[in-house]
Design a protein around this motif. Structure first.
Motif, PDB file in Angstrom:
ATOM      1  N   TRP A 120      16.674  -2.831  -7.982  1.00 50.62           N
ATOM      2  CA  TRP A 120      15.448  -2.045  -7.886  1.00 50.62           C
ATOM      3  C   TRP A 120      14.870  -2.101  -6.478  1.00 50.62           C
ATOM      4  O   TRP A 120      15.186  -3.013  -5.696  1.00 50.62           O
ATOM      5  CB  TRP A 120      14.403  -2.582  -8.868  1.00 50.62           C
ATOM      6  CG  TRP A 120      14.853  -2.560 -10.292  1.00 50.62           C
ATOM      7  CD1 TRP A 120      15.767  -3.389 -10.891  1.00 50.62           C
ATOM      8  CD2 TRP A 120      14.434  -1.639 -11.304  1.00 50.62           C
ATOM      9  NE1 TRP A 120      15.939  -3.047 -12.210  1.00 50.62           N
ATOM     10  CE2 TRP A 120      15.133  -1.982 -12.497  1.00 50.62           C
ATOM     11  CE3 TRP A 120      13.533  -0.583 -11.332  1.00 50.62           C
ATOM     12  CZ2 TRP A 120      14.937  -1.288 -13.682  1.00 50.62           C
ATOM     13  CZ3 TRP A 120      13.340   0.102 -12.518  1.00 50.62           C
ATOM     14  CH2 TRP A 120      14.047  -0.248 -13.670  1.00 50.62           C
TER      15      TRP A 120
ATOM     16  N   ARG B  94      10.728  -4.925 -18.943  1.00 48.12           N
ATOM     17  CA  ARG B  94      11.254  -4.330 -20.172  1.00 48.12           C
ATOM     18  C   ARG B  94      12.775  -4.457 -20.284  1.00 48.12           C
ATOM     19  O   ARG B  94      13.318  -4.338 -21.380  1.00 48.12           O
ATOM     20  CB  ARG B  94      10.868  -2.849 -20.243  1.00 48.12           C
ATOM     21  CG  ARG B  94       9.396  -2.601 -20.527  1.00 48.12           C
ATOM     22  CD  ARG B  94       9.156  -1.160 -20.917  1.00 48.12           C
ATOM     23  NE  ARG B  94       9.475  -0.232 -19.838  1.00 48.12           N
ATOM     24  CZ  ARG B  94       8.587   0.211 -18.953  1.00 48.12           C
ATOM     25  NH1 ARG B  94       7.335  -0.214 -19.004  1.00 48.12           N
ATOM     26  NH2 ARG B  94       8.941   1.070 -18.028  1.00 48.12           N
ATOM     27  N   ARG B  95      13.433  -4.691 -19.167  1.00 44.43           N
ATOM     28  CA  ARG B  95      14.890  -4.730 -19.163  1.00 44.43           C
ATOM     29  C   ARG B  95      15.459  -6.137 -19.041  1.00 44.43           C
ATOM     30  O   ARG B  95      16.664  -6.306 -18.889  1.00 44.43           O
ATOM     31  CB  ARG B  95      15.425  -3.853 -18.029  1.00 44.43           C
ATOM     32  CG  ARG B  95      15.220  -2.362 -18.283  1.00 44.43           C
ATOM     33  CD  ARG B  95      15.450  -1.572 -17.009  1.00 44.43           C
ATOM     34  NE  ARG B  95      15.456  -0.138 -17.248  1.00 44.43           N
ATOM     35  CZ  ARG B  95      14.358   0.626 -17.347  1.00 44.43           C
ATOM     36  NH1 ARG B  95      13.158   0.062 -17.228  1.00 44.43           N
ATOM     37  NH2 ARG B  95      14.461   1.928 -17.544  1.00 44.43           N
TER      38      ARG B  95
ATOM     39  N   GLN C 244      12.581   6.120 -11.368  1.00 44.27           N
ATOM     40  CA  GLN C 244      12.066   4.842 -11.846  1.00 44.27           C
ATOM     41  C   GLN C 244      12.165   3.754 -10.780  1.00 44.27           C
ATOM     42  O   GLN C 244      11.795   2.610 -11.022  1.00 44.27           O
ATOM     43  CB  GLN C 244      12.835   4.408 -13.092  1.00 44.27           C
ATOM     44  CG  GLN C 244      12.664   5.336 -14.278  1.00 44.27           C
ATOM     45  CD  GLN C 244      13.400   4.830 -15.499  1.00 44.27           C
ATOM     46  OE1 GLN C 244      13.215   3.681 -15.927  1.00 44.27           O
ATOM     47  NE2 GLN C 244      14.258   5.651 -16.069  1.00 44.27           N
TER      48      GLN C 244
ATOM     49  N   GLU D 221       4.521  -0.628 -11.318  1.00 43.38           N
ATOM     50  CA  GLU D 221       5.436   0.120 -12.184  1.00 43.38           C
ATOM     51  C   GLU D 221       6.824  -0.518 -12.195  1.00 43.38           C
ATOM     52  O   GLU D 221       7.461  -0.639 -13.256  1.00 43.38           O
ATOM     53  CB  GLU D 221       5.534   1.573 -11.709  1.00 43.38           C
ATOM     54  CG  GLU D 221       4.266   2.381 -11.932  1.00 43.38           C
ATOM     55  CD  GLU D 221       4.336   3.751 -11.268  1.00 43.38           C
ATOM     56  OE1 GLU D 221       5.314   4.012 -10.521  1.00 43.38           O
ATOM     57  OE2 GLU D 221       3.422   4.571 -11.515  1.00 43.38           O
TER      58      GLU D 221
ATOM     59  N   SER E 269       8.821  -2.122 -15.414  1.00 40.22           N
ATOM     60  CA  SER E 269      10.145  -1.630 -15.780  1.00 40.22           C
ATOM     61  C   SER E 269      11.159  -2.765 -15.843  1.00 40.22           C
ATOM     62  O   SER E 269      11.983  -2.837 -16.760  1.00 40.22           O
ATOM     63  CB  SER E 269      10.609  -0.566 -14.778  1.00 40.22           C
ATOM     64  OG  SER E 269       9.786   0.585 -14.825  1.00 40.22           O
TER      65      SER E 269
END
Length: 502
Positions: free
Chosen positions: A445, A477-478, A430, A470, A474
């Motif tokens: 990230w 969403r967090r 991810q 992407e 991600s």
């Protein structure tokens, strides 16, 4: 919002993006478009242009995008977006050479940087819960702020800035990519700080001091070399130019009229580098029988690159990098028609020679720099006396982590470590950073080339675009406070544009 805000003073989580080149700008743009809750997005980038980076901030109009504008975009679902932007912008009136046969546009790379910068600033000015700020500084360190539980996770990060300021982030996206060139050691040892050694051709005005009749030696034969020759030719350079690299490989051109791709490499992908090579060669031969160019096959390989890469065992990945990467690079990263024509013209005039050779000796003297080259295919050594040596080996990607000092505290604390292939940072599927125990971090990230050991092809569009999108989704969403209502459309958080902190 000041640079030193403490976490309890903020009403929204803060995401700091380290690096505001293409990957960083795309991550910021799509995070702002995807977040359902308020979020402060700080892009730490010393350059004034967001999205420019090394590649797209060069002011030299001879430095062209390497693929047609119709294949470049900030939106993977709309790959014609940049092409339409260019045609509306009027750039073709001021740069008619950007338009080539077939109606394709190969604009200056700076135009793509301006396009990206405008999109980020437009998004910042729009209604929505995200607040984007350009922190026009260089980060000097990123230090985890620990908490008791869960073990190994962070409360956040303290991001120190070059001007003494500090940001406190809930999440960090590392989006640095291209480090400065690293000249070969033998050049540095032999020439030291001799001004005739141009170690970084991307530095502003790096080639301006060259006499028009200077004898030039270019170390490296890739796309950086093409940029150098385009700049020299546009400046009226008349002196002889010698280009050399170990294999003498130069970037291949485009098949601009080709359309449908040929080949499927994702179905039952090969598990050895040799089998993959044979499969590609067989597909190229089959395409040739049908009158199709090799480019449509290599583009299919690029499309399927993630599946191909992830099917290969680690040792086979090492073999691919060791033996096949130089050939992949010259076929994958193609040259724009304008600099390609420049190279052909220089060769036709006898002004340019491109050699497959290695440097065996070099030394400085009053009458010039004397270089000895050993041809790859044998024969007598070649000697060249030149007035300048230009390093065109490209970014020092083998020193990516070391080239970003801000990452040192994360490395020292075991929160971040190099990947097993030496291509960048170890991340999971991810793109979450893996600590030394292999545990992914939900707050840290990577977007862009530093993640390529996991994802494979992550150096050119559209793969870098898709990857950054992407990561943005991600992270969105967090974000803390997902249950919070959306920010009011016309509330107190008015956004005239990207706020700039200096």
């Amino acid at each position: 919002m000041s640079l030193g805000d403490a976490p309890h003073q903020r009403t929204a989580p803060r995401v700091v993006i380290l690096g505001g080149g293409f990957s960083g700008a795309i991550a910021a743009l799509h995070l702002a478009r995807n977040t359902p809750v308020p979020v402060d997005i700080d892009i730490v980038e010393p350059r004034p242009l967001l999205g420019g980076g090394v590649a797209y901030s060069t002011p030299d109009p001879q430095h062209r995008i390497n693929v047609p504008a119709a294949r470049m975009s900030a939106f993977s679902a709309d790959m014609g977006h940049f092409d339409r932007w260019l045609r509306r912008s009027g750039v073709l009136a001021t740069d008619p050479q950007a338009l080539v046969k077939g109606g394709h546009i190969f604009s200056s790379r700076l135009e793509f940087g301006r396009y990206l910068d405008g999109l980020v600033r437009e998004q910042a000015a729009s209604d929505g819960p995200a607040h984007i700020r350009h922190v026009q500084q260089r980060a000097t360190s990123i230090t985890p702020i620990p908490r008791d539980a869960p073990p190994g996770q962070s409360f956040g990060y303290a991001v120190a800035l070059e001007n003494g300021g500090r940001l406190v982030a809930d999440m960090v996206i590392i989006a640095t990519s291209h480090p400065p060139p690293s000249p070969p050691r033998n050049l540095v040892e032999a020439l030291g700080d001799d001004p005739r050694l141009i170690a970084n051709p991307w530095a502003p005005g790096a080639l301006d001091g060259l006499d028009a009749n200077a004898r030039v030696l270019v170390v490296g034969s890739g796309l950086t070399m093409a940029d150098i020759l385009a700049t020299l030719e546009a400046g009226g350079h008349k002196g002889p130019i010698t280009v050399f690299s170990r294999r003498g490989l130069t970037p291949r051109g485009h098949a601009l009229d080709a359309s449908d791709l040929v080949g499927d490499f994702a179905t039952r992908p090969e598990v050895t580098a040799l089998a993959l090579l044979r499969r590609i060669r067989a597909t190229v031969k089959a395409a040739e029988v049908e009158g199709r160019p090799w480019q449509v096959v290599l583009d299919a390989v690029r499309r399927d690159a993630r599946a191909i890469w992830q099917a290969l065992p680690l040792e086979q990945k090492r073999k691919l990098l060791r033996h096949l990467r130089p050939f992949w690079d010259v076929h994958r990263y193609r040259i724009a028609p304008q600099p390609e024509a420049t190279i052909h013209a220089l060769e036709a005039r006898g002004q340019l020679e491109i050699l497959a050779a290695r440097l065996t000796d070099i030394g400085a003297a009053p009458d010039g720099i004397h270089a000895t080259l050993r041809p790859r295919r044998g024969g007598a050594n070649l000697t060249r006396t030149v007035d300048a040596v230009v390093v065109a080996t490209g970014p020092a990607h083998d020193h990516l982590i070391g080239a970003v000092p801000a990452l040192a505290p994360l490395v020292a604390s075991g929160r971040l470590h190099p990947d097993a292939l030496g291509l960048g940072i170890a991340v999971d599927d991810q793109s979450r950073v893996l600590d030394v125990r292999g545990v992914p971090d939900e707050t840290l990230w990577v977007a862009g080339p530093l993640a390529r050991a996991t994802f494979g092809e992550l150096m050119g569009l559209p793969q870098v675009l898709t990857h950054a999108e992407e990561v943005a989704r991600s992270v969105a969403r967090r974000l803390p406070g997902q249950a919070a209502p959306e920010a009011p459309k016309n509330g107190a958080r008015s956004k005239p544009g990207v706020a700039v902190a200096d």
